[in-house]
Design a protein around this motif. Sequence first.
Motif, PDB file in Angstrom:
ATOM      1  N   GLY A 289       0.794  -1.224   0.000  1.00 39.29           N
ATOM      2  CA  GLY A 289       0.000   0.000   0.000  1.00 39.29           C
ATOM      3  C   GLY A 289       0.823   1.268   0.000  1.00 39.29           C
ATOM      4  O   GLY A 289       0.360   2.314  -0.459  1.00 39.29           O
ATOM      5  N   THR A 290       2.045   1.198   0.501  1.00 35.39           N
ATOM      6  CA  THR A 290       2.879   2.391   0.585  1.00 35.39           C
ATOM      7  C   THR A 290       3.876   2.486  -0.569  1.00 35.39           C
ATOM      8  O   THR A 290       4.086   3.565  -1.112  1.00 35.39           O
ATOM      9  CB  THR A 290       3.651   2.401   1.922  1.00 35.39           C
ATOM     10  N   PHE A 291       4.476   1.373  -0.961  1.00 34.58           N
ATOM     11  CA  PHE A 291       5.570   1.432  -1.922  1.00 34.58           C
ATOM     12  C   PHE A 291       5.238   0.886  -3.314  1.00 34.58           C
ATOM     13  O   PHE A 291       5.943   1.199  -4.268  1.00 34.58           O
ATOM     14  CB  PHE A 291       6.793   0.691  -1.373  1.00 34.58           C
ATOM     15  N   VAL A 292       4.208   0.086  -3.450  1.00 38.08           N
ATOM     16  CA  VAL A 292       3.859  -0.479  -4.759  1.00 38.08           C
ATOM     17  C   VAL A 292       2.650   0.238  -5.361  1.00 38.08           C
ATOM     18  O   VAL A 292       2.693   0.711  -6.496  1.00 38.08           O
ATOM     19  CB  VAL A 292       3.588  -2.001  -4.659  1.00 38.08           C
ATOM     20  N   PHE A 293       1.564   0.323  -4.607  1.00 37.24           N
ATOM     21  CA  PHE A 293       0.328   0.885  -5.143  1.00 37.24           C
ATOM     22  C   PHE A 293       0.450   2.339  -5.608  1.00 37.24           C
ATOM     23  O   PHE A 293       0.034   2.650  -6.737  1.00 37.24           O
ATOM     24  CB  PHE A 293      -0.802   0.741  -4.113  1.00 37.24           C
ATOM     25  N   PRO A 294       1.012   3.265  -4.810  1.00 37.74           N
ATOM     26  CA  PRO A 294       1.052   4.669  -5.266  1.00 37.74           C
ATOM     27  C   PRO A 294       1.820   4.888  -6.577  1.00 37.74           C
ATOM     28  O   PRO A 294       1.295   5.560  -7.475  1.00 37.74           O
ATOM     29  CB  PRO A 294       1.705   5.404  -4.091  1.00 37.74           C
ATOM     30  N   PRO A 295       3.036   4.332  -6.743  1.00 39.53           N
ATOM     31  CA  PRO A 295       3.713   4.561  -8.022  1.00 39.53           C
ATOM     32  C   PRO A 295       2.972   3.942  -9.210  1.00 39.53           C
ATOM     33  O   PRO A 295       2.922   4.525 -10.286  1.00 39.53           O
ATOM     34  CB  PRO A 295       5.085   3.923  -7.854  1.00 39.53           C
ATOM     35  N   VAL A 296       2.387   2.769  -9.010  1.00 35.73           N
ATOM     36  CA  VAL A 296       1.651   2.130 -10.107  1.00 35.73           C
ATOM     37  C   VAL A 296       0.400   2.947 -10.440  1.00 35.73           C
ATOM     38  O   VAL A 296       0.076   3.145 -11.614  1.00 35.73           O
ATOM     39  CB  VAL A 296       1.301   0.665  -9.758  1.00 35.73           C
ATOM     40  N   ALA A 297      -0.287   3.442  -9.414  1.00 34.41           N
ATOM     41  CA  ALA A 297      -1.474   4.273  -9.642  1.00 34.41           C
ATOM     42  C   ALA A 297      -1.101   5.534 -10.416  1.00 34.41           C
ATOM     43  O   ALA A 297      -1.816   5.954 -11.327  1.00 34.41           O
ATOM     44  CB  ALA A 297      -2.132   4.636  -8.315  1.00 34.41           C
ATOM     45  N   LYS A 298       0.012   6.124 -10.048  1.00 31.59           N
ATOM     46  CA  LYS A 298       0.487   7.329 -10.750  1.00 31.59           C
ATOM     47  C   LYS A 298       0.882   6.981 -12.188  1.00 31.59           C
ATOM     48  O   LYS A 298       0.544   7.715 -13.119  1.00 31.59           O
ATOM     49  CB  LYS A 298       1.684   7.917  -9.988  1.00 31.59           C
ATOM     50  N   LEU A 299       1.559   5.868 -12.376  1.00 33.83           N
ATOM     51  CA  LEU A 299       2.034   5.455 -13.694  1.00 33.83           C
ATOM     52  C   LEU A 299       0.878   5.188 -14.656  1.00 33.83           C
ATOM     53  O   LEU A 299       0.920   5.619 -15.809  1.00 33.83           O
ATOM     54  CB  LEU A 299       2.918   4.209 -13.559  1.00 33.83           C
ATOM     55  N   VAL A 300      -0.143   4.489 -14.201  1.00 34.88           N
ATOM     56  CA  VAL A 300      -1.263   4.140 -15.091  1.00 34.88           C
ATOM     57  C   VAL A 300      -2.342   5.217 -15.123  1.00 34.88           C
ATOM     58  O   VAL A 300      -3.317   5.088 -15.853  1.00 34.88           O
ATOM     59  CB  VAL A 300      -1.878   2.772 -14.732  1.00 34.88           C
ATOM     60  N   GLY A 301      -2.188   6.267 -14.329  1.00 30.36           N
ATOM     61  CA  GLY A 301      -3.144   7.367 -14.353  1.00 30.36           C
ATOM     62  C   GLY A 301      -4.432   7.106 -13.599  1.00 30.36           C
ATOM     63  O   GLY A 301      -5.450   7.731 -13.858  1.00 30.36           O
ATOM     64  N   ALA A 302      -4.393   6.179 -12.651  1.00 28.73           N
ATOM     65  CA  ALA A 302      -5.593   5.875 -11.870  1.00 28.73           C
ATOM     66  C   ALA A 302      -5.933   6.985 -10.893  1.00 28.73           C
ATOM     67  O   ALA A 302      -7.020   6.994 -10.321  1.00 28.73           O
ATOM     68  CB  ALA A 302      -5.404   4.560 -11.104  1.00 28.73           C
ATOM     69  N   ASN A 303      -5.034   7.931 -10.709  1.00 25.16           N
ATOM     70  CA  ASN A 303      -5.245   9.005  -9.746  1.00 25.16           C
ATOM     71  C   ASN A 303      -5.885  10.229 -10.373  1.00 25.16           C
ATOM     72  O   ASN A 303      -5.957  11.278  -9.766  1.00 25.16           O
ATOM     73  CB  ASN A 303      -3.923   9.387  -9.084  1.00 25.16           C
ATOM     74  N   THR A 304      -6.379  10.118 -11.601  1.00 20.52           N
ATOM     75  CA  THR A 304      -7.024  11.244 -12.262  1.00 20.52           C
ATOM     76  C   THR A 304      -8.490  10.911 -12.532  1.00 20.52           C
ATOM     77  O   THR A 304      -8.885   9.752 -12.509  1.00 20.52           O
ATOM     78  CB  THR A 304      -6.335  11.571 -13.600  1.00 20.52           C
ATOM     79  N   GLY A 305      -9.263  11.930 -12.804  1.00 17.72           N
ATOM     80  CA  GLY A 305     -10.672  11.747 -13.134  1.00 17.72           C
ATOM     81  C   GLY A 305     -11.565  12.199 -12.010  1.00 17.72           C
ATOM     82  O   GLY A 305     -11.112  12.710 -10.983  1.00 17.72           O
ATOM     83  N   SER A 306     -12.863  12.014 -12.228  1.00 11.29           N
ATOM     84  CA  SER A 306     -13.826  12.391 -11.192  1.00 11.29           C
ATOM     85  C   SER A 306     -13.696  11.455 -10.003  1.00 11.29           C
ATOM     86  O   SER A 306     -13.061  10.409 -10.094  1.00 11.29           O
ATOM     87  CB  SER A 306     -15.245  12.339 -11.754  1.00 11.29           C
ATOM     88  N   SER A 307     -14.311  11.829  -8.913  1.00 11.31           N
ATOM     89  CA  SER A 307     -14.124  11.045  -7.687  1.00 11.31           C
ATOM     90  C   SER A 307     -14.619   9.617  -7.837  1.00 11.31           C
ATOM     91  O   SER A 307     -13.965   8.682  -7.377  1.00 11.31           O
ATOM     92  CB  SER A 307     -14.796  11.740  -6.506  1.00 11.31           C
TER      93      SER A 307
END
Length: 154
Positions: free
Chosen positions: A82-100
């Motif tokens: 949750g701290t070291f794998v998920f955030p970079p992958v989420a940023k890389l694939v763009g899962a952190n953008t869009g509506s809520s």
Amino acid sequence: MATSPAPNAHPQGHSLLRLTLMGLLAAIISALIPATTMLALSDYQFYASPHVGEVTGTALQNYAEDLPSALVAAFLWYIPIGTFVFPPVAKLVGANTGSSLARLIKFIVLAAVIWLVVGETIYVVLSPLAPAPPGVQQNDLITAALSGVLFAVI
């Protein structure tokens, strides 16, 4: 005549640092929930009838003795991923953008996939050393994906 700037069609995603901090917080909360509840659910004596004082006392004592190891296992499962794998992958694939709602759905799918892949990797590495009985791997992988969903929702 001054006009206000048009809102962005695509809102900017969260920074990696913010995602990492949110991942750490979600990992801590996600570890506490299953460690405490699943331990109680796994002990059939924990919910024994209340008139049997010895069984209830023993169940509570067993729960108190097993809780530290359950917490350690849950923290080992949630915090690194949750701290070291998920955030970079989420940023890389763009899962952190869009509506809520769209972002939440992307986070849920991504987390389920990541935890499923980590669970499968653990089985691939450990199966030569200690093969699992039939059906256990499938149940564990479903549980791994669901734990990723829990993490993403939190």
